[in-house]
Motif scaffolding. Structure first.
Motif, mmCIF file in Angstrom:
data_model
loop_
_atom_site.group_PDB
_atom_site.id
_atom_site.type_symbol
_atom_site.label_atom_id
_atom_site.label_comp_id
_atom_site.label_asym_id
_atom_site.label_seq_id
_atom_site.Cartn_x
_atom_site.Cartn_y
_atom_site.Cartn_z
ATOM 1 N N LEU A 62 0.826 -1.195 0.000
ATOM 2 C CA LEU A 62 0.000 0.000 0.000
ATOM 3 C C LEU A 62 0.868 1.256 0.000
ATOM 4 N N GLY A 63 0.295 2.350 -0.469
ATOM 5 C CA GLY A 63 0.993 3.616 -0.414
ATOM 6 C C GLY A 63 1.009 4.360 -1.737
ATOM 7 N N LYS A 64 1.701 5.480 -1.734
ATOM 8 C CA LYS A 64 1.810 6.337 -2.918
ATOM 9 C C LYS A 64 3.067 5.972 -3.708
ATOM 10 N N TYR A 65 2.921 5.975 -5.025
ATOM 11 C CA TYR A 65 4.018 5.678 -5.943
ATOM 12 C C TYR A 65 4.083 6.774 -7.007
ATOM 13 N N THR A 66 5.230 6.906 -7.640
ATOM 14 C CA THR A 66 5.273 7.648 -8.897
ATOM 15 C C THR A 66 5.324 6.633 -10.027
ATOM 16 N N VAL A 67 4.604 6.933 -11.101
ATOM 17 C CA VAL A 67 4.643 6.125 -12.314
ATOM 18 C C VAL A 67 5.812 6.663 -13.138
ATOM 19 N N ASP A 68 6.827 5.829 -13.323
ATOM 20 C CA ASP A 68 8.079 6.299 -13.910
ATOM 21 C C ASP A 68 8.251 5.839 -15.362
ATOM 22 N N ALA A 69 9.443 5.452 -15.719
ATOM 23 C CA ALA A 69 9.784 5.162 -17.115
ATOM 24 C C ALA A 69 8.963 4.015 -17.690
ATOM 25 N N ARG A 70 8.691 4.136 -18.957
ATOM 26 C CA ARG A 70 7.966 3.114 -19.718
ATOM 27 C C ARG A 70 8.966 2.107 -20.262
ATOM 28 N N GLY A 71 8.629 0.822 -20.201
ATOM 29 C CA GLY A 71 9.546 -0.202 -20.683
ATOM 30 C C GLY A 71 8.817 -1.391 -21.286
ATOM 31 N N TYR A 72 9.587 -2.399 -21.683
ATOM 32 C CA TYR A 72 9.033 -3.620 -22.281
ATOM 33 C C TYR A 72 8.615 -4.585 -21.188
ATOM 34 N N SER A 73 7.460 -5.194 -21.344
ATOM 35 C CA SER A 73 6.960 -6.201 -20.416
ATOM 36 C C SER A 73 6.724 -7.517 -21.152
ATOM 37 N N ALA A 74 7.025 -8.603 -20.490
ATOM 38 C CA ALA A 74 6.742 -9.929 -21.054
ATOM 39 C C ALA A 74 5.266 -10.281 -20.917
ATOM 40 N N TRP A 75 4.512 -9.452 -20.224
ATOM 41 C CA TRP A 75 3.101 -9.716 -19.949
ATOM 42 C C TRP A 75 2.196 -8.808 -20.780
ATOM 43 N N GLY A 76 0.973 -9.269 -20.981
ATOM 44 C CA GLY A 76 -0.065 -8.437 -21.597
ATOM 45 C C GLY A 76 0.320 -7.871 -22.945
ATOM 46 N N ILE A 77 0.189 -6.550 -23.094
ATOM 47 C CA ILE A 77 0.477 -5.894 -24.373
ATOM 48 C C ILE A 77 1.943 -5.450 -24.463
ATOM 49 N N ASN A 78 2.788 -6.050 -23.597
ATOM 50 C CA ASN A 78 4.249 -5.839 -23.633
ATOM 51 C C ASN A 78 4.675 -4.429 -23.262
ATOM 52 N N ILE A 79 3.897 -3.803 -22.399
ATOM 53 C CA ILE A 79 4.232 -2.464 -21.899
ATOM 54 C C ILE A 79 4.180 -2.492 -20.380
ATOM 55 N N LYS A 80 5.184 -1.883 -19.764
ATOM 56 C CA LYS A 80 5.156 -1.741 -18.310
ATOM 57 C C LYS A 80 5.647 -0.350 -17.942
ATOM 58 N N TYR A 81 5.279 0.070 -16.743
ATOM 59 C CA TYR A 81 5.777 1.311 -16.172
ATOM 60 C C TYR A 81 6.425 0.979 -14.834
ATOM 61 N N TYR A 82 7.655 1.433 -14.673
ATOM 62 C CA TYR A 82 8.340 1.249 -13.407
ATOM 63 C C TYR A 82 7.665 2.108 -12.337
ATOM 64 N N LEU A 83 7.712 1.636 -11.105
ATOM 65 C CA LEU A 83 7.089 2.333 -9.986
ATOM 66 C C LEU A 83 8.120 2.599 -8.896
ATOM 67 N N THR A 84 8.051 3.786 -8.327
ATOM 68 C CA THR A 84 8.886 4.120 -7.181
ATOM 69 C C THR A 84 7.983 4.351 -5.984
ATOM 70 N N GLY A 85 8.177 3.567 -4.928
ATOM 71 C CA GLY A 85 7.396 3.743 -3.708
ATOM 72 C C GLY A 85 7.869 4.961 -2.942
ATOM 73 N N LEU A 86 6.939 5.752 -2.471
ATOM 74 C CA LEU A 86 7.246 7.024 -1.815
ATOM 75 C C LEU A 86 7.074 6.984 -0.301
ATOM 76 N N GLU A 87 6.664 5.819 0.229
ATOM 77 C CA GLU A 87 6.382 5.729 1.653
ATOM 78 C C GLU A 87 7.067 4.503 2.254
ATOM 79 N N SER A 88 7.106 4.443 3.572
ATOM 80 C CA SER A 88 7.748 3.308 4.240
ATOM 81 C C SER A 88 7.021 2.001 3.945
ATOM 82 N N THR A 89 5.743 2.095 3.582
ATOM 83 C CA THR A 89 4.936 0.900 3.303
ATOM 84 C C THR A 89 5.190 0.311 1.923
ATOM 85 N N ASN A 90 5.880 1.073 1.047
ATOM 86 C CA ASN A 90 6.127 0.557 -0.314
ATOM 87 C C ASN A 90 7.516 0.932 -0.839
#
Length: 201
Positions: free
Chosen positions: A113-141
């Motif tokens: 749980l917690g707040k994240y920033t949605v960061d750089a876009r990259g290739y994913s092996a899942w779904g439509i092959n798109i992912k976004y990296y996430l940075t957790g901003l709180e102690s919970t993430n």
């Protein structure tokens, strides 16, 4: 003379109405309060002040609990199903569809749980092959990046609500349907400032 409706038909209609009435839905008042807090947080940090992503984990996984929130319209412009982590249960089941466990620990296979920033876009092996990296901003993430928790799509996630069934569970990533990701990806690509994602319970 009009034919009288059968007893079985009346029972079926009553069951449908009961099921519809019992299906959980987003609490709009609560969501708007969360959006208000998210906007203040975004402005303080210099993040995107037009859109954010809200994920209400208090709802069962079979209902739409993922939202792209438009601060200007004060409403969700896109919504859909989203997975949560399976924890100690086998991957891709619906074991904790109503009561997920949350953890920031590496190897927990839980959503954090917690707040994240949605960061750089990259290739994913899942779904439509798109992912976004996430940075957790709180102690919970705070371990999100180290745990490889990313935002992606997954073909196992339905385009429509499946309640009382649940959405298949992964290893903690917020995964949405392929079609929803196409919509969200088109929006995210246009944003110059970081978009906030808030996963709350």
């Amino acid at each position: 003379m009009k034919p009288k409706p059968s007893f079985a038909l009346l029972l079926a209609l009553l069951w449908c109405l009961t099921a519809l009435a019992e299906t959980p839905h987003i609490d709009l008042t609560r969501t708007r309060e969360k959006a208000k807090q998210a906007l203040l947080f975004s402005k303080e940090r210099g993040y995107n002040s037009r859109y954010c992503i809200l994920i209400d984990m208090s709802l069962p996984s079979g209902v739409k609990r993922f939202m792209v929130w438009d601060f200007k319209k004060n409403n969700a412009i896109t919504s859909g199903l989203v997975s949560h982590g399976c924890g100690r249960s086998p991957w891709s089941g619906e074991w904790s569809k109503d009561t997920p466990a949350f953890s920031n620990a590496d190897g927990s296979h839980c959503t954090a749980l917690g707040k994240y920033t949605v960061d750089a876009r990259g290739y994913s092996a899942w779904g439509i092959n798109i992912k976004y990296y996430l940075t957790g901003l709180e102690s919970t993430n705070s371990n999100a990046y180290a745990r490889q928790i990313v935002f992606h799509s997954w073909e196992k996630v339905s385009e429509t609500e499946v309640y009382p069934n649940g959405t298949p569970e992964g290893w903690g990533c917020p995964a949405i349907s392929n079609q929803t990701m196409k919509t969200v990806d088109a929006l995210l690509k246009k944003q110059r400032k970081k978009v906030l994602m808030w996963v709350y319970n």
